[in-house]
Design an enzyme around this catalytic site. Sequence first.
Site, short mmCIF file in Angstrom:
data_model
loop_
_atom_site.label_atom_id
_atom_site.label_comp_id
_atom_site.label_asym_id
_atom_site.label_seq_id
_atom_site.Cartn_x
_atom_site.Cartn_y
_atom_site.Cartn_z
N GLU A 60 0.85 -1.19 0.00
CA GLU A 60 0.00 0.00 0.00
C GLU A 60 0.89 1.23 0.00
OE1 GLU A 60 -3.48 2.20 2.67
OE2 GLU A 60 -2.39 0.48 3.48
N ASP A 68 1.80 0.90 5.32
CA ASP A 68 2.52 -0.36 5.18
C ASP A 68 3.92 -0.02 4.69
OD1 ASP A 68 0.04 -1.28 5.73
OD2 ASP A 68 -0.38 -2.07 3.71
N ASP A 114 -0.72 -1.89 8.31
CA ASP A 114 -1.61 -1.23 9.25
C ASP A 114 -2.94 -1.99 9.36
OD1 ASP A 114 -2.81 -0.66 6.90
OD2 ASP A 114 -2.84 1.53 7.14
N ASN A 117 -6.62 -2.32 4.32
CA ASN A 117 -6.21 -1.97 2.96
C ASN A 117 -7.46 -1.88 2.09
OD1 ASN A 117 -3.36 -1.91 3.24
ND2 ASN A 117 -3.34 -4.15 3.34
N ASP A 132 31.91 -12.91 -0.21
CA ASP A 132 33.23 -12.48 0.25
C ASP A 132 33.47 -11.02 -0.14
OD1 ASP A 132 35.98 -12.91 1.26
OD2 ASP A 132 36.48 -12.49 -0.84
N GLY A 154 39.33 -12.63 4.16
CA GLY A 154 40.42 -11.74 4.52
C GLY A 154 41.36 -11.47 3.37
N ASP A 235 62.67 12.16 5.07
CA ASP A 235 63.63 11.09 5.36
C ASP A 235 64.79 11.74 6.11
OD1 ASP A 235 61.91 9.65 3.80
OD2 ASP A 235 63.16 9.78 1.99
N ASP A 273 60.68 7.15 4.28
CA ASP A 273 59.26 6.79 4.31
C ASP A 273 58.88 6.02 3.04
OD1 ASP A 273 59.20 8.70 2.35
OD2 ASP A 273 57.57 9.88 3.23
N HIS A 469 54.65 56.18 79.80
CA HIS A 469 54.33 56.12 81.23
C HIS A 469 53.30 55.03 81.56
CE1 HIS A 469 50.84 58.71 80.13
NE2 HIS A 469 50.27 58.16 81.19
N ASP A 522 57.31 60.73 75.61
CA ASP A 522 56.38 59.80 76.25
C ASP A 522 55.79 58.86 75.17
OD1 ASP A 522 54.82 58.54 78.10
OD2 ASP A 522 53.30 60.13 78.22
N SER A 622 45.21 57.46 78.69
CA SER A 622 46.64 57.54 78.40
C SER A 622 47.08 56.46 77.44
CB SER A 622 47.44 57.42 79.69
OG SER A 622 47.24 58.54 80.51
#
Length: 683
Positions: A60, A68, A114, A117, A132, A154, A235, A273, A469, A522, A622
């Site tokens: 749908e 859907d 749903d 329909n 692979d 691999g 290098d 390198d 004093h 004083d 004083s």
Amino acid sequence: AHSFSLFLLLLPCSSYSTLLGWMESPGYPRGYLPHKSLNWTKCAPKGQTVSIRLIHLDLENSQDCENDAVKISSKGNLIALLCGKRDYKELQETVNPLLFSSPGGCLTLLFHSDYSNTERHTGFRGFYTLQDFNECEDEQINKCSHFCHNFLGGYHCSCRHGYQLDEDKHTCMVGCAEDLSGLKRGDISSLSWPEAYAENTNCKYTLSVEDNLQLELHFSEGFDVEQSPEGDCIDELRIETHSETLGPFCGNKPPPSPFLTHSSHVQIHFISDGSGTNKGFNIHFKTRGNVCRPVTSNSNVTHLKEEYHRGESVTVTCDLGYVYIYTEGTLSGPEQYGTTCQSNGAWAPMYACEIVDCGWPDLGRDSILQMVNPEDQNTKYGSRMQFYCTSKFYTLEGNDTSTCNADGEWTRMPNCNEVCGMPEPSSTARILGGKVATLGEVPWQLFITRPKFGAASLINDQWAVTAAHVVNDIPRESIQLYGGLIDTTTISRTDVSPIPIEKIIVHPSYRGALPQTNYDNDIALIKFTSKVKLGTNLLPICLPEVNRGVMEGEQGTVSGWGATFQDSNWNSTSDVLQYVDVPVYSLTKCGNTPSLYSKAMSFTNNMFCAGGKGADSCKGDSGGPFVSPMLSSGVGPHYLIGIVSWGAPCVRGGATGDKKGYYTKVENYVNWINEIKKNEAGS
């Protein structure tokens, strides 16, 4: 059968592909019912991927496929949201190329319908495969320097002839180590010289001869080691001796020839390198008799030459801010020493000139002066350290920074000086023209209760000044001195303690025999055992400038716990601190002195007098302060102009008569006070 035959024609022609199964919506192809769902997940092994290929889609249709839908995701990320009708060609060209996982990843397919329909929809059908993944075709995964070989699950790397695989299993490198020890002449070159050297080279050449010889290196023309446009070595060639590493060298400019290593043992290390087409280097090495190089590390020498032979001596002088170190410690005196060139090319004796370290300033754990960010500070020669005062009741005197000098001392260390003569604004309104002081209004006022009744003034956090004093011929341990209060009845509380006194210093020219007719000089100083903690209720008064002059009519404030004029018994004293504003009298009026003990009193240049109608200091005041400007002016800072010294009995003339009190003129003693404090600080 027709659909199945078409499916077989569309299978990928890969030897690694494996058809694993079909997937379809519930009820396919008759049509799916409302409220149906499917949750399907498939994960691939390491090195493989899982993919989905849809061959039919009829759902749908709705906006954003909210009714859907088929949702396909990988690692939680939505990669397809499908609804409506898609023909086979559209699925092949625009949908299926997106429906695959990462290597070792998973695919998840979710289907839901749903509640209703309006017409029947057949749903979807497809198949999933595990395939692979060819890592050699993915530049982000394949890091092989030379060759990449894919296998199911691999891949692995291999190298061209003459290279070996590094420990990382990806980088093809040339490793070489050649020990030429014992040879006194020969050549060392980068691989393939003068052709371009190999990438990812890591070569080390070792040269070693007798100790009485040194190796001498001669670089051929055509030196060419890869260098960046900015001049950095990509290098590099390094030359390592027993005492130092020289280099890195690169570019088109070789080290100077002959290159004296000043060593009988040398390692030449060259690395490159994975890129570049530079030629490299060629070195011819030979030997010569040992010589000593100039001693120039943080120092200079007499008779400086390029080289020295065995038996030649020089004097080494450390640079300013550096000292040489014996094993037992730093030498004193001029930082220089004599040394002689040895047969092995070394100097003896040899001491390192090390930079002077001033260490951390000894501020004390409770010092008001502290360092700014001490964890970031350096204590070596030439370094600068910044300081601040930790209390708002102190200000920094001088520059806030100090420098470590060549003598290992911090120069121009700042001081935290007490803020003087500035009472904190009081929340209680001052009683203008009245008598009673509020707490913190006269914060420099100190109270002496034993053995005599009197007062003193705080002049910094460890000193007070009073009249001689009041404390003359009295042992310091018998004097009880208090600060930070206005009500003397509070001293009976357990939390109010007297200030411990270290010593009393009476002015040497004071004469205190009774009956007293001369209160000249004083004045006395009181030194506390330790610094008091300044605060809102305990702050020092400022000392005046020398020779400031006390002017006739100048208004000041005198304060104390002495007798009040309203008392019928003049021997009584006040429990609460009193203050009054009084003007200074003329010299003529002051010279007309009252008589005490039936004796004529002396008036000297070290005194002034002040008073007014019913206003004056009295018995018990004083030693207390006379400050200017007067407190009621609200203008600061305030200065200690006088010390309450002597006068006629307060009850004469009643409460309205003219009063006249005599004060020690403090400006005449500022130099003496500062000298005493300086001597005590250095003792």
